[in-house]
Scaffold this active site. Sequence first.
Site, PDB file in Angstrom:
ATOM      1  N   CYS A   1       0.828  -1.220   0.000  1.00 58.30           N
ATOM      2  CA  CYS A   1       0.000   0.000   0.000  1.00 58.30           C
ATOM      3  C   CYS A   1       0.856   1.262   0.000  1.00 58.30           C
ATOM      4  CB  CYS A   1      -0.872   0.044   1.242  1.00 58.30           C
ATOM      5  SG  CYS A   1      -1.933  -1.379   1.436  1.00 58.30           S
TER       6      CYS A   1
ATOM      7  N   TRP B   1      -2.873  -2.728  -1.556  1.00 58.54           N
ATOM      8  CA  TRP B   1      -2.421  -4.096  -1.847  1.00 58.54           C
ATOM      9  C   TRP B   1      -3.184  -4.966  -0.852  1.00 58.54           C
ATOM     10  CZ3 TRP B   1       0.204  -8.184   0.526  1.00 58.54           C
ATOM     11  CH2 TRP B   1       0.816  -9.110  -0.329  1.00 58.54           C
TER      12      TRP B   1
ATOM     13  N   ASN C   1      -1.902   2.046   5.746  1.00 64.46           N
ATOM     14  CA  ASN C   1      -0.951   1.050   5.264  1.00 64.46           C
ATOM     15  C   ASN C   1      -0.573   0.208   6.471  1.00 64.46           C
ATOM     16  OD1 ASN C   1       1.041  -0.365   4.047  1.00 64.46           O
ATOM     17  ND2 ASN C   1       2.442   1.361   3.737  1.00 64.46           N
ATOM     18  N   GLY C   2      -0.732  -1.112   6.383  1.00 65.70           N
ATOM     19  CA  GLY C   2      -0.398  -1.973   7.525  1.00 65.70           C
ATOM     20  C   GLY C   2      -1.553  -2.929   7.817  1.00 65.70           C
TER      21      GLY C   2
ATOM     22  N   GLU D   1      18.732 -16.790  -7.423  1.00 62.66           N
ATOM     23  CA  GLU D   1      18.341 -15.438  -7.826  1.00 62.66           C
ATOM     24  C   GLU D   1      17.855 -15.420  -9.286  1.00 62.66           C
ATOM     25  OE1 GLU D   1      17.539 -12.855  -6.470  1.00 62.66           O
ATOM     26  OE2 GLU D   1      17.815 -11.239  -7.910  1.00 62.66           O
TER      27      GLU D   1
ATOM     28  N   GLU E   1       9.214 -14.228 -10.953  1.00 63.02           N
ATOM     29  CA  GLU E   1       8.540 -12.983 -10.592  1.00 63.02           C
ATOM     30  C   GLU E   1       7.909 -12.269 -11.774  1.00 63.02           C
ATOM     31  OE1 GLU E   1      11.992 -10.971  -8.672  1.00 63.02           O
ATOM     32  OE2 GLU E   1      10.489 -10.343  -7.229  1.00 63.02           O
TER      33      GLU E   1
ATOM     34  N   LYS F   1       6.779  -3.904  -4.010  1.00 63.54           N
ATOM     35  CA  LYS F   1       8.205  -3.575  -3.936  1.00 63.54           C
ATOM     36  C   LYS F   1       8.689  -3.592  -2.488  1.00 63.54           C
ATOM     37  CE  LYS F   1      12.148  -2.385  -5.662  1.00 63.54           C
ATOM     38  NZ  LYS F   1      12.922  -3.479  -6.255  1.00 63.54           N
TER      39      LYS F   1
HETATM   40  O1  M6R Z   1      13.447  -4.389   0.290  1.00 63.71           O
HETATM   41  P1  M6R Z   1      13.992  -5.743   0.623  1.00 63.71           P
HETATM   42  O2  M6R Z   1      15.312  -6.001   0.041  1.00 63.71           O
HETATM   43  O3  M6R Z   1      13.953  -6.026   2.104  1.00 63.71           O
HETATM   44  O4  M6R Z   1      12.953  -6.738  -0.053  1.00 63.71           O
HETATM   45  C1  M6R Z   1      13.067  -8.111   0.104  1.00 63.71           C
HETATM   46  C2  M6R Z   1      12.242  -8.831  -0.930  1.00 63.71           C
HETATM   47  O5  M6R Z   1      10.887  -8.509  -0.793  1.00 63.71           O
HETATM   48  C3  M6R Z   1      12.688  -8.520  -2.361  1.00 63.71           C
HETATM   49  O6  M6R Z   1      14.042  -8.794  -2.545  1.00 63.71           O
HETATM   50  C4  M6R Z   1      11.861  -9.323  -3.376  1.00 63.71           C
HETATM   51  O7  M6R Z   1      12.150 -10.669  -3.266  1.00 63.71           O
HETATM   52  C5  M6R Z   1      12.124  -8.789  -4.773  1.00 63.71           C
HETATM   53  N1  M6R Z   1      10.901  -8.656  -5.477  1.00 63.71           N
HETATM   54  C6  M6R Z   1      13.019  -9.651  -5.567  1.00 63.71           C
HETATM   55  O8  M6R Z   1      13.170  -9.250  -6.880  1.00 63.71           O
END
Ligand code: M6R
Length: 615
Positions: A2, A75, A101-102, A488, A495, A610
């Site tokens: 969100c 979201w 948000n939360g 990765e 994704e 994100k």
């Molecule tokens: O902001 P962060 O690095 O803590 O986020 C962790 C994951 O949510 C993030 O890396 C997610 O897996 C990405 N979409 C990967 O591309």
Amino acid sequence: MCGIVGYIGSQRAYDILIQGLKRLEYRGYDSAGVALVDDAGHLTVHKSMGKVANLEQVAAAGPLDGSLGIAHTRWATHGEPSDLNAHPHVSQSGMIALVHNGTIENYAVLKKVLIEHGYEFKSETDTEVLVQLIEYIKLTSSCSLLDAVREALLQVEGAYAIAVVEQNDPDNLIVARKSSPLVIGVGDGETFIASDATPIVGYTDKVIYLKDNEIALLRRNEPVQILSLTDNKPSTINIQKLRLSLAQLEKGGYDTFMLKEIFEQPSTLRDCLRGRIVDKANRVVLSGVELNKDKFLNAERITLVACGTSWHAALIGKRLIQDFCKMPVEVEYASEFRYGNPVLNEKDIVISISQSGETADTLAAIQLAREKGAFVYGICNVVGASIPRNTDSGTYIHVGPEIGVASTKAFTGQVTVLTLLALSVGHLRGAIDQKTLHEVASALEKMPATIEKALKVDAEVQKLSRIFTYAHNFLYLGRGYNYPTALEGALKLKEISYIHAEGYPAAEMKHGPIALIDHEMPSVIIAPSDSLYDKIISNVQQVKSRGGAVVAIISKGNKAMSEIADFCIEIPEVPECLTPLVASIPLQLLAYYIAVNKGKDVDQPRNLAKSVTVE
Ligand code: M6R
């Protein structure tokens, strides 16, 4: 996840709010809405499922007046994505509007009590409970909106960033936070609020990061007031300078943010490395390590906590720290660590890795680690985010805003900082010899140019992607430093293209996944010329003899693999510990082009956010 935007000032709020929502689109969402209070004290709400563009169509019928407003991208957590569940939510009398948000964990209990008091609910959300509670408190205790919000928040369990407006008061915007980010932009006679700084860029560079358990009163033409939610006392106001430019938030001629971010990596790594490799690559300086030498000297163990891509970087970090610091290292998913009763003491260092610095599980993990006495170090990208503000020390990766949901430049930035950290701590502890330090640091210093060379495979990978666009499953295999690279690569493909892909340690394949291999299941093998190269050759032969197609990522000029694999992509030769940095480039491009071939929205893939700011 969100996103919240708010505005109070002299301009038309709607335009600023819509532009702000568009800048927050990258966080991931399924519906959007806006609430406006005009100068005569009328409250108007527009909401819509889907993109901000849909909201604009719905809102076009107006009214759109008012220089006070709040807006939201949702979201879904409680209740499916729908117009009704979209924010803002409005109280029963239509008096108060709120965006959130939360998650409110005790919403069911609060809802039951409110229903007993005659409240009816239109949505399935936890947020509607909060706005009704605020109204109920305001009406029954005849208090101000500020007091009602504060009182309601004291009854709430969970995480929130909220913004609240009231229809009869066009001069008043209230915001509060607990475990969910909120930034206040201080302009000239106007104030902005947002979940992160991106909607504020271009209006003001003065920002206040609201702290947990703070509530702010933003009154028209008055200075920002911030109070502690718990004791109602004024908090110190710390106005910081925002170092973000509009150009960093634009695609810069690329079709997508993800492609821009892939191609930006030479320059982002240059920024990440700046000033950190010194004395002709004989010394590495990280101020977070220098300032805490004792902690790093006396530590008995390092635990790395992270989620998603950052967790993959942590796995590479583990090998780097083991190799160069010769000390025990563990890697944990933050979400498991926080509930796993970790045994920690003051001889432990916990390193959190997060691009956004707002991931709820990572934040909770470091809070737990600090409570248990560990020294907590953060590796983060977003300056001023919650994680760097809740760690004892740390290092920014400085790769600039990452807008594409699929992490690319943040991953290479994290691996780069982990390499620097391992070299500097290894040197401090006398665990690495000067020759190795120099060799790795020199190669790392050249990494921006090396990545530039690695990116030259772009056209070749794009061509290759067409052969595999319609595969239903992929296997990614790697060993040693490149087992995490395989994870990765598989995550990137999943994704953004929605193709099932599994990353596996190459030698483990024969213990199960080999059963899946047939002519329809391609394998991507990360096989640079390293210490495990001969071993991985035999793993590839096992795949080939079962009819599987093989795409191999190999060091430039390596002949042996090109004779076995169906397709080879060459990467520049670098020391073994740096191979994940170069090998991840063709993997990012492969995932990208397959997703584009399939017509997917690579920057905003379905269901993903994100910053994952809820558990
Ligand atoms: O902001 P962060 O690095 O803590 O986020 C962790 C994951 O949510 C993030 O890396 C997610 O897996 C990405 N979409 C990967 O591309």
